[in-house]
Design a protein around this motif. Structure first.
Motif, short mmCIF file in Angstrom:
data_model
loop_
_atom_site.label_atom_id
_atom_site.label_comp_id
_atom_site.label_asym_id
_atom_site.label_seq_id
_atom_site.Cartn_x
_atom_site.Cartn_y
_atom_site.Cartn_z
N GLY A 1 0.79 -1.22 0.00
CA GLY A 1 0.00 0.00 0.00
C GLY A 1 0.83 1.27 0.00
N LEU A 2 1.87 1.29 0.83
CA LEU A 2 2.66 2.52 1.00
C LEU A 2 4.07 2.42 0.43
N GLY A 3 4.81 1.40 0.84
CA GLY A 3 6.23 1.38 0.52
C GLY A 3 6.57 1.05 -0.90
N VAL A 4 5.92 0.05 -1.47
CA VAL A 4 6.32 -0.44 -2.79
C VAL A 4 6.16 0.61 -3.90
N PRO A 5 5.04 1.34 -3.99
CA PRO A 5 4.96 2.37 -5.03
C PRO A 5 6.07 3.42 -4.92
N PHE A 6 6.41 3.75 -3.70
CA PHE A 6 7.49 4.68 -3.39
C PHE A 6 8.82 4.13 -3.89
N ASN A 7 9.12 2.86 -3.53
CA ASN A 7 10.39 2.24 -3.89
C ASN A 7 10.53 2.05 -5.40
N THR A 8 9.46 1.64 -6.06
CA THR A 8 9.52 1.44 -7.51
C THR A 8 9.91 2.73 -8.21
N ALA A 9 9.26 3.82 -7.85
CA ALA A 9 9.54 5.10 -8.51
C ALA A 9 10.95 5.60 -8.21
N GLN A 10 11.37 5.50 -6.95
CA GLN A 10 12.67 6.08 -6.61
C GLN A 10 13.82 5.27 -7.19
N TYR A 11 13.70 3.94 -7.23
CA TYR A 11 14.79 3.15 -7.78
C TYR A 11 14.82 3.20 -9.31
N ALA A 12 13.67 3.38 -9.94
CA ALA A 12 13.67 3.62 -11.38
C ALA A 12 14.40 4.92 -11.69
N ALA A 13 14.15 5.94 -10.86
CA ALA A 13 14.87 7.21 -11.04
C ALA A 13 16.37 7.02 -10.83
N LEU A 14 16.73 6.21 -9.83
CA LEU A 14 18.15 5.95 -9.57
C LEU A 14 18.84 5.34 -10.79
N VAL A 15 18.16 4.41 -11.45
CA VAL A 15 18.74 3.80 -12.66
C VAL A 15 19.01 4.88 -13.71
N MET B 1 19.54 8.03 -13.19
CA MET B 1 20.59 8.93 -12.73
C MET B 1 21.96 8.30 -12.91
N ILE B 2 22.10 7.04 -12.50
CA ILE B 2 23.40 6.38 -12.63
C ILE B 2 23.74 6.15 -14.10
N ALA B 3 22.73 5.85 -14.90
CA ALA B 3 22.97 5.69 -16.34
C ALA B 3 23.52 6.99 -16.92
N GLN B 4 22.90 8.11 -16.59
CA GLN B 4 23.34 9.39 -17.18
C GLN B 4 24.79 9.71 -16.85
N VAL B 5 25.18 9.54 -15.59
CA VAL B 5 26.54 9.90 -15.20
C VAL B 5 27.56 8.87 -15.66
N SER B 6 27.07 7.72 -16.15
CA SER B 6 27.97 6.67 -16.64
C SER B 6 27.99 6.60 -18.17
N GLY B 7 27.33 7.53 -18.83
CA GLY B 7 27.31 7.55 -20.29
C GLY B 7 26.49 6.43 -20.89
N LEU B 8 25.46 5.98 -20.18
CA LEU B 8 24.61 4.88 -20.63
C LEU B 8 23.16 5.36 -20.75
N GLN B 9 22.32 4.51 -21.33
CA GLN B 9 20.88 4.74 -21.36
C GLN B 9 20.23 3.84 -20.31
N ALA B 10 19.13 4.28 -19.75
CA ALA B 10 18.39 3.45 -18.80
C ALA B 10 17.72 2.30 -19.56
N GLY B 11 17.85 1.10 -18.99
CA GLY B 11 17.32 -0.10 -19.65
C GLY B 11 16.21 -0.74 -18.84
N GLN B 12 16.42 -2.00 -18.49
CA GLN B 12 15.39 -2.77 -17.80
C GLN B 12 15.50 -2.61 -16.29
N PHE B 13 14.36 -2.42 -15.66
CA PHE B 13 14.29 -2.34 -14.21
C PHE B 13 13.33 -3.43 -13.72
N THR B 14 13.84 -4.30 -12.87
CA THR B 14 13.06 -5.41 -12.33
C THR B 14 12.97 -5.24 -10.82
#
Length: 263
Positions: free
Chosen positions: A168-182, A184-197
């Motif tokens: 109800g509370l945590g999972v929607p929060f975690n999905t969005a924030q970790y997708a954003a993290l991918v 962010m890390i992709a951008q600073v590493s010269g990559l494109q964001a790919g698959q998030f599981t």
């Protein structure tokens, strides 16, 4: 319709229809199912729910607190007007040796960023917050506790493993924030964001969240299109990101659904 809504609401429906009812440490019983998985192609869509409001800016601030500040000091979050950790704050202002503390302790983010540059085909790119030695000295042992990283054809892929998921509370929060993290890390590493599981070992619905989630299920056919994540393209160093550099364009939703966090 957002794929986040489609996949998330299917899990919610399955738990409500087939979940195992049991008590747990919080004193609020849950309906649960093991081994639930959501998977998204981040090149096509950003996964955030539209059938209810998800506090994206709050999620980003917490993410930066863990991954960028690598902090366990709740007062730093409070200074950003984020109160999600207040219930677990000790008298010293911290949550013990949890979350960001573990990233800092072993320089895990720096090691990941270095491997992405020097050895992107490594199969050992893992960041874990589950340090058995330090678990007793944590006010809450990490729920979203491990990420596994992969580079394939110029795209950065990530698997998030969550031992315990408050649907109800945590999972929607975690999905969005970790997708954003991918992203962010992709951008600073010269990559494109790919698959998030997103893998959730114990996916549960607290008994006092059932009514709100049934309301959300009734909104299923009204779900909206996913928004677009925008990062400041000038940021080339992960440690330079601010919350203002990470925005959602076109985020529309069907309104808030009130649920109480189980402590």
């Amino acid at each position: 319709m957002s794929l986040a809504d489609t996949q998330y609401l299917q899990i919610i429906e399955n738990i409500l229809d087939h979940g195992y009812y049991a008590n747990n440490r919080t004193g609020i019983a849950t309906y649960k199912l093991p081994h639930q998985v959501m998977q998204f192609n981040l090149a096509e869509e950003f996964p955030i729910l539209t059938t209810k409001f998800v506090a994206f800016k709050t999620a980003i601030k917490e993410l930066l607190w863990i991954w960028q500040l690598q902090s366990n000091d709740v007062r730093q979050l409070q200074a950003m007007n984020v109160k999600v950790w207040d219930e677990w704050m000790r008298e010293d202002g911290t949550i013990g040796k949890a979350y960001g503390y573990q990233i800092a302790k072993y320089k895990q983010l720096d090691n990941l960023l270095d491997m992405l540059q020097k050895d992107p085909q490594s199969r050992r790119m893992i960041v874990t917050l589950w340090n058995i030695e330090d678990l007793p000295d944590m006010t809450l042992q990490p729920c979203a506790y491990e990420t596994l990283w992969d580079v394939t054809d110029g795209r950065l892929n990530c698997m998030l493993i969550q031992r315990s998921g408050d649907m109800g509370l945590g999972v929607p929060f975690n999905t969005a924030q970790y997708a954003a993290l991918v992203h962010m890390i992709a951008q600073v590493s010269g990559l494109q964001a790919g698959q998030f599981t997103h893998v959730i070992n114990n996916a549960h619905i607290y008994e006092n969240h059932v009514e709100a989630l049934r309301t959300q299920l009734e909104r299923k056919h009204e779900a909206l299109e996913a928004p677009v994540l925008r990062l400041n393209p000038e940021i080339k160093n992960f440690y330079d990101f601010t919350p203002e550099d990470i925005t959602l364009e076109g985020y529309e939703h069907l309104g808030k659904l009130s649920m109480t966090v189980a402590v």
